[in-house]
Design an enzyme around this catalytic site. Sequence first.
Site, PDB file in Angstrom:
ATOM      1  N   ASN A   8       0.870  -1.174   0.000  1.00  0.00           N
ATOM      2  CA  ASN A   8       0.000   0.000   0.000  1.00  0.00           C
ATOM      3  C   ASN A   8       0.911   1.228   0.000  1.00  0.00           C
ATOM      4  O   ASN A   8       1.456   1.598   1.036  1.00  0.00           O
ATOM      5  CB  ASN A   8      -0.891  -0.043   1.252  1.00  0.00           C
ATOM      6  CG  ASN A   8      -1.843   1.126   1.328  1.00  0.00           C
ATOM      7  OD1 ASN A   8      -1.760   2.075   0.529  1.00  0.00           O
ATOM      8  ND2 ASN A   8      -2.744   1.092   2.288  1.00  0.00           N
ATOM      9  N   ARG A  88      -2.373  -1.743  -3.659  1.00  0.00           N
ATOM     10  CA  ARG A  88      -3.523  -0.867  -3.485  1.00  0.00           C
ATOM     11  C   ARG A  88      -3.308   0.344  -4.381  1.00  0.00           C
ATOM     12  O   ARG A  88      -2.279   1.016  -4.303  1.00  0.00           O
ATOM     13  CB  ARG A  88      -3.633  -0.416  -2.032  1.00  0.00           C
ATOM     14  CG  ARG A  88      -4.783   0.544  -1.864  1.00  0.00           C
ATOM     15  CD  ARG A  88      -4.734   1.280  -0.564  1.00  0.00           C
ATOM     16  NE  ARG A  88      -5.864   2.189  -0.464  1.00  0.00           N
ATOM     17  CZ  ARG A  88      -5.878   3.246   0.329  1.00  0.00           C
ATOM     18  NH1 ARG A  88      -4.834   3.552   1.077  1.00  0.00           N
ATOM     19  NH2 ARG A  88      -6.935   4.030   0.374  1.00  0.00           N
ATOM     20  N   HIS A 177     -11.794   4.152  -0.539  1.00  0.00           N
ATOM     21  CA  HIS A 177     -11.994   3.157   0.519  1.00  0.00           C
ATOM     22  C   HIS A 177     -12.906   2.014   0.068  1.00  0.00           C
ATOM     23  O   HIS A 177     -13.508   1.322   0.898  1.00  0.00           O
ATOM     24  CB  HIS A 177     -12.639   3.777   1.792  1.00  0.00           C
ATOM     25  CG  HIS A 177     -11.767   4.758   2.499  1.00  0.00           C
ATOM     26  ND1 HIS A 177     -12.256   5.888   3.118  1.00  0.00           N
ATOM     27  CD2 HIS A 177     -10.426   4.793   2.701  1.00  0.00           C
ATOM     28  CE1 HIS A 177     -11.269   6.566   3.658  1.00  0.00           C
ATOM     29  NE2 HIS A 177     -10.143   5.933   3.415  1.00  0.00           N
ATOM     30  N   GLU A 382      -8.344  -4.521   4.701  1.00  0.00           N
ATOM     31  CA  GLU A 382      -8.135  -4.238   3.279  1.00  0.00           C
ATOM     32  C   GLU A 382      -7.067  -5.160   2.681  1.00  0.00           C
ATOM     33  O   GLU A 382      -7.175  -5.572   1.536  1.00  0.00           O
ATOM     34  CB  GLU A 382      -7.748  -2.767   3.103  1.00  0.00           C
ATOM     35  CG  GLU A 382      -8.937  -1.839   3.314  1.00  0.00           C
ATOM     36  CD  GLU A 382      -8.547  -0.404   3.611  1.00  0.00           C
ATOM     37  OE1 GLU A 382      -8.041  -0.146   4.723  1.00  0.00           O
ATOM     38  OE2 GLU A 382      -8.734   0.458   2.741  1.00  0.00           O
TER      39      GLU A 382
END
Length: 396
Positions: A8, A88, A177, A382
């Site tokens: 990420n 991500r 998100h 996530e």
Amino acid sequence: MKKLLVINAGSSSMKFKLFKKEKLKIIAEGLAERLFIDGKFTMKYNKKKYTIEEKLNSHDDAIKLLIKQLKENNILNSLEEIEGIGHRVVQGGEYFKKSTLINQNVLKKIEELSKLAPLHNPGAVSVIKSFLKLTPNIKNVAVFDTSYHTTISKENYIYAVPKKWYEKYSVRKYGAHGTSHKYMVEMVQKILNKNSVNIISCHLGNGASITAIKNNKSINTSMGLTPLAGLIMGTRSGNIDPSIIGYIAKETGKNVYEITNILNKKSGVLGLSKISSDFRDLENEALKGNKDAIFTIDVYCKKVVDFIVKYQNELENKIDAIVFTAGIGENSSTIRKNIIKNIHTIKTKINEKINDKKHKEEYTKISTNDSKIPIYIIKTNEELMILRDLIKVANL
Ligand code: AMP
């Protein structure tokens, strides 16, 4: 032993989690931060945690240090052990409705979308490029924050600005998100044992967004073209009158970019309270009677309530659950209580004893049994979602 990596990347940071493919167990995790400034690398593995302070001038430097540390600690013998990397990516625009295997063409599109997410996509692009160069055989998958929101109707994603801004410059609501909100859907399906669920999902972290979910799909969300819109956040203003920008430019001589930067990095609860962007600090100050802290928390909660009530209407008052997640949503009993007590259109009732407890479980119901709608805290995950998509899309 085959391994999978989840990355990420932010504009000046890179979080990582390395998993054993078998049973998806975390082997090592950490963060490279303060890139381009001085550089700090933290890694946790085997119940050990250590930090290295070393100049990191790029995401590439962070990746090299990560690999070096993994090898020196015998976590990884060679890069060949990594079968796939899930990244991500914040902005997937109208191109990516699903997670996607990265090739040069996909990378070009993610790079092109940096113009819509200048604080977010460039970090991911740098990391992807570095990994492609280092290990061209590893499969890389991009998991977009925006994909889950591509079901939002045009009525809800369009802004009332000249049509050309949408047609030529792609100006519209994209949200963010999405991976976390989608995880909320899966969890509520499991908790309620229902295939199709309607939820108001409140992701309240340093960045914050609320999503109205109908039949498992996102129908509206509080973030906009960028994550600056919607709720008040740690340092982001959320929705404001757009004419404030021109006015402040004229009054202060600052240009539009400087002001946008202030709206992203020096506003939100930090700007309003002049105390901190972190709710732990705000709550501590509020307990001591600091009026600025108390006022800021109240304003923050009010905006959350405003969105919940708006989305209650969009869901035609058919709501299976309200969920709270992310750093503040999962950990702050005060904020949750403040929000729930101020919703007057739904007969929600909080079980204060349960709400006040520390929550380690995957999920906890914090409403009473006679609450009209159940309210849950759900721990977001996530990385797990990215991992699952990596395995599915790369066929691992
Ligand atoms: P996230 O972006 O989801 O990691 O959330 C980070 C934010 O959660 C922090 O900046 C804090 O404001 C907030 N937070 C974390 N732990 C707590 C806590 N125990 N009480 C209140 N706020 C918290």
